[in-house]
Design a protein around this motif. Structure first.
Motif, PDB file in Angstrom:
ATOM      1  N   SER A 231     -11.912 -37.987 -28.433  1.00  0.00           N
ATOM      2  CA  SER A 231     -12.489 -37.096 -27.422  1.00  0.00           C
ATOM      3  C   SER A 231     -11.949 -35.676 -27.536  1.00  0.00           C
ATOM      4  N   THR A 232     -11.184 -35.410 -28.578  1.00  0.00           N
ATOM      5  CA  THR A 232     -10.535 -34.106 -28.716  1.00  0.00           C
ATOM      6  C   THR A 232     -11.272 -33.216 -29.706  1.00  0.00           C
ATOM      7  N   TRP A 233     -11.577 -32.010 -29.260  1.00  0.00           N
ATOM      8  CA  TRP A 233     -12.192 -31.018 -30.136  1.00  0.00           C
ATOM      9  C   TRP A 233     -11.105 -30.147 -30.767  1.00  0.00           C
ATOM     10  N   THR A 234     -11.211 -29.918 -32.072  1.00  0.00           N
ATOM     11  CA  THR A 234     -10.260 -29.084 -32.809  1.00  0.00           C
ATOM     12  C   THR A 234     -10.993 -27.901 -33.413  1.00  0.00           C
ATOM     13  N   THR A 235     -10.428 -26.714 -33.244  1.00  0.00           N
ATOM     14  CA  THR A 235     -11.048 -25.519 -33.820  1.00  0.00           C
ATOM     15  C   THR A 235     -10.790 -25.484 -35.326  1.00  0.00           C
ATOM     16  N   VAL A 236     -11.855 -25.457 -36.097  1.00  0.00           N
ATOM     17  CA  VAL A 236     -11.773 -25.432 -37.561  1.00  0.00           C
ATOM     18  C   VAL A 236     -11.567 -24.003 -38.059  1.00  0.00           C
ATOM     19  N   LYS A 237     -12.345 -23.094 -37.500  1.00  0.00           N
ATOM     20  CA  LYS A 237     -12.261 -21.677 -37.873  1.00  0.00           C
ATOM     21  C   LYS A 237     -13.017 -20.847 -36.842  1.00  0.00           C
ATOM     22  N   THR A 238     -12.794 -19.548 -36.871  1.00  0.00           N
ATOM     23  CA  THR A 238     -13.536 -18.616 -36.028  1.00  0.00           C
ATOM     24  C   THR A 238     -14.309 -17.668 -36.921  1.00  0.00           C
ATOM     25  N   ILE A 239     -15.601 -17.541 -36.674  1.00  0.00           N
ATOM     26  CA  ILE A 239     -16.427 -16.613 -37.439  1.00  0.00           C
ATOM     27  C   ILE A 239     -17.186 -15.705 -36.473  1.00  0.00           C
ATOM     28  N   LYS A 240     -17.822 -14.675 -37.002  1.00  0.00           N
ATOM     29  CA  LYS A 240     -18.585 -13.755 -36.160  1.00  0.00           C
ATOM     30  C   LYS A 240     -20.075 -13.897 -36.413  1.00  0.00           C
ATOM     31  N   THR A 241     -20.841 -13.704 -35.338  1.00  0.00           N
ATOM     32  CA  THR A 241     -22.293 -13.677 -35.497  1.00  0.00           C
ATOM     33  C   THR A 241     -22.699 -12.444 -36.289  1.00  0.00           C
ATOM     34  N   ASN A 242     -23.818 -12.547 -37.018  1.00  0.00           N
ATOM     35  CA  ASN A 242     -24.317 -11.354 -37.707  1.00  0.00           C
ATOM     36  C   ASN A 242     -25.070 -10.471 -36.723  1.00  0.00           C
ATOM     37  N   SER A 243     -25.732  -9.460 -37.199  1.00  0.00           N
ATOM     38  CA  SER A 243     -26.366  -8.473 -36.317  1.00  0.00           C
ATOM     39  C   SER A 243     -27.467  -9.064 -35.450  1.00  0.00           C
ATOM     40  N   THR A 244     -28.018 -10.212 -35.854  1.00  0.00           N
ATOM     41  CA  THR A 244     -29.089 -10.838 -35.073  1.00  0.00           C
ATOM     42  C   THR A 244     -28.608 -12.091 -34.336  1.00  0.00           C
ATOM     43  N   GLY A 245     -27.275 -12.315 -34.329  1.00  0.00           N
ATOM     44  CA  GLY A 245     -26.719 -13.434 -33.592  1.00  0.00           C
ATOM     45  C   GLY A 245     -26.593 -14.726 -34.370  1.00  0.00           C
ATOM     46  N   ASN A 246     -26.969 -14.712 -35.654  1.00  0.00           N
ATOM     47  CA  ASN A 246     -26.923 -15.938 -36.442  1.00  0.00           C
ATOM     48  C   ASN A 246     -25.512 -16.264 -36.917  1.00  0.00           C
ATOM     49  N   LEU A 247     -25.259 -17.572 -37.119  1.00  0.00           N
ATOM     50  CA  LEU A 247     -23.975 -18.062 -37.591  1.00  0.00           C
ATOM     51  C   LEU A 247     -24.193 -18.959 -38.803  1.00  0.00           C
ATOM     52  N   SER A 248     -23.274 -18.872 -39.765  1.00  0.00           N
ATOM     53  CA  SER A 248     -23.332 -19.762 -40.917  1.00  0.00           C
ATOM     54  C   SER A 248     -21.973 -19.817 -41.586  1.00  0.00           C
ATOM     55  N   THR A 249     -21.510 -21.037 -41.839  1.00  0.00           N
ATOM     56  CA  THR A 249     -20.247 -21.227 -42.544  1.00  0.00           C
ATOM     57  C   THR A 249     -20.272 -22.602 -43.203  1.00  0.00           C
ATOM     58  N   THR A 250     -19.299 -22.858 -44.068  1.00  0.00           N
ATOM     59  CA  THR A 250     -19.246 -24.140 -44.765  1.00  0.00           C
ATOM     60  C   THR A 250     -17.886 -24.810 -44.569  1.00  0.00           C
ATOM     61  N   VAL A 251     -17.893 -26.152 -44.619  1.00  0.00           N
ATOM     62  CA  VAL A 251     -16.668 -26.955 -44.554  1.00  0.00           C
ATOM     63  C   VAL A 251     -16.848 -28.140 -45.496  1.00  0.00           C
ATOM     64  N   LYS A 252     -15.740 -28.773 -45.856  1.00  0.00           N
ATOM     65  CA  LYS A 252     -15.786 -29.959 -46.700  1.00  0.00           C
ATOM     66  C   LYS A 252     -15.909 -31.212 -45.834  1.00  0.00           C
ATOM     67  N   ALA A 253     -16.782 -32.113 -46.236  1.00  0.00           N
ATOM     68  CA  ALA A 253     -16.959 -33.368 -45.505  1.00  0.00           C
ATOM     69  C   ALA A 253     -15.750 -34.270 -45.724  1.00  0.00           C
ATOM     70  N   SER A 254     -15.159 -34.734 -44.626  1.00  0.00           N
ATOM     71  CA  SER A 254     -13.975 -35.590 -44.746  1.00  0.00           C
ATOM     72  C   SER A 254     -14.125 -36.907 -44.001  1.00  0.00           C
ATOM     73  N   THR A 255     -14.709 -36.865 -42.801  1.00  0.00           N
ATOM     74  CA  THR A 255     -14.850 -38.066 -41.991  1.00  0.00           C
ATOM     75  C   THR A 255     -15.988 -37.907 -41.001  1.00  0.00           C
ATOM     76  N   ASP A 256     -16.492 -39.025 -40.514  1.00  0.00           N
ATOM     77  CA  ASP A 256     -17.560 -38.967 -39.513  1.00  0.00           C
ATOM     78  C   ASP A 256     -17.097 -38.169 -38.299  1.00  0.00           C
ATOM     79  N   GLY A 257     -18.018 -37.410 -37.728  1.00  0.00           N
ATOM     80  CA  GLY A 257     -17.678 -36.664 -36.526  1.00  0.00           C
ATOM     81  C   GLY A 257     -18.741 -35.650 -36.158  1.00  0.00           C
ATOM     82  N   SER A 258     -18.449 -34.878 -35.122  1.00  0.00           N
ATOM     83  CA  SER A 258     -19.420 -33.920 -34.583  1.00  0.00           C
ATOM     84  C   SER A 258     -18.914 -32.487 -34.717  1.00  0.00           C
ATOM     85  N   PHE A 259     -19.851 -31.591 -34.943  1.00  0.00           N
ATOM     86  CA  PHE A 259     -19.556 -30.164 -35.001  1.00  0.00           C
ATOM     87  C   PHE A 259     -20.237 -29.460 -33.827  1.00  0.00           C
ATOM     88  N   ARG A 260     -19.599 -28.416 -33.361  1.00  0.00           N
ATOM     89  CA  ARG A 260     -20.211 -27.562 -32.353  1.00  0.00           C
ATOM     90  C   ARG A 260     -19.670 -26.151 -32.491  1.00  0.00           C
TER      91      ARG A 260
END
Length: 282
Positions: A231-260
């Motif tokens: 039930s614990t959320w861990t911050t992976v990284k902090t990124i900034k939105t681009n000029s139109t508010g979009n977000l995009s980043t990559t991570v390596k798959a390690s285990t089942d789970g949820s992103f937000r």
């Protein structure tokens, strides 16, 4: 640009509703300055800080201590409460909300739905609990401009039964915020362990003038992960939105789970957290 609302002062009553005027037309707009004029009419003097005797105002609370948040079509009613005290007891009180450096230079405001005096209930022989309700409309034809998001203030006055009084230009400050939304999408799903997951999303916020949601650029947003079965959320990284508010980043798959994605908000924009996206790692 059209003027979207104006105000009127009626002798003997504070006949004023929330108003907004584009800054470029403020000098010529009808109703600008009427908020301070109406307050002066009620107080019988300048609306600046002033007092006589031992009357006090304390414990001012706006909207239960929370920011007042508006979407594109929100019409919200909320309360302002405070305690007024004097050794002779409290005769009456009222409050006005405004946006600006002080009430004399306000560019938007709201007065109580109750009229020129809010309800005060005696709490013993020297104190009263006072409460006023306020309604603000953030629709396109309402009375908020985007520039009015941020810090607002409460002008308040209380008069005692022995004619002592106190008035405060800034009895309390509070935030009026534009509602924000945040999305997330992690792909591919399912994904092989060790492969790359791309996490995209978008941060938008209410535009009170267009009646739509628009991308909110250059804002820090946290990418968070919750391992399946926890039930614990861990911050992976902090990124900034681009000029139109979009977000995009990559991570390596390690285990089942949820992103937000999670946005902390600002004084003028509400916080937002995206609905989690589950990824099956095989």
């Amino acid at each position: 640009m059209r003027i979207r609302a104006s105000v009127a002062v009626v002798t003997g009553a504070l006949a004023l509703t929330a108003f907004a005027v584009p800054a470029a037309q403020a000098a010529d707009a009808p109703g600008v300055g009427a908020l301070a004029q109406s307050v002066q009419q009620i107080a019988g003097k300048s609306p600046a800080d002033d007092s006589s005797g031992d009357t006090k105002i304390s414990n001012v609370v706006v909207n239960g201590g929370k920011a007042v948040v508006f979407g594109t079509t929100t019409k919200r009613t909320f309360a302002v409460t405070f305690t007024a005290t004097d050794n002779s007891g409290i005769d009456w009180a009222t409050a006005v909300l405004y946006h600006g450096t002080d009430i004399d230079h306000s560019d938007n405001g709201a007065v109580p739905n109750e009229g020129n005096r809010i309800k005060c209930t005696a709490a013993g022989s020297t104190a009263a609990n006072c409460k006023g309700t306020f309604t603000i409309d953030a629709s396109v034809d309402g009375r908020l401009l985007n520039a009015h998001a941020g810090t607002w203030k409460v002008w308040a006055i209380a008069q005692a039964k022995d004619a002592d009084y106190i008035q405060k230009d800034n009895a309390k400050s509070f935030s009026v915020q534009r509602y924000s939304k945040l999305t997330v999408n992690a792909s591919p799903e399912p994904v092989k362990k060790g492969n790359t997951i791309t996490v995209t999303g978008k941060l938008t916020r209410a535009n009170w003038e267009s009646g739509k949601y628009a991308g909110y650029g250059s804002q820090p947003v946290k990418l968070q992960f919750k391992k399946a079965g926890t039930s614990t959320w861990t911050t992976v990284k902090t990124i900034k939105t681009n000029s139109t508010g979009n977000l995009s980043t990559t991570v390596k798959a390690s285990t089942d789970g949820s992103f937000r994605y999670s946005f902390a908000g600002t004084s003028a924009t509400s916080a937002a957290t995206a609905t989690a996206d589950y990824v099956d790692v095989r």
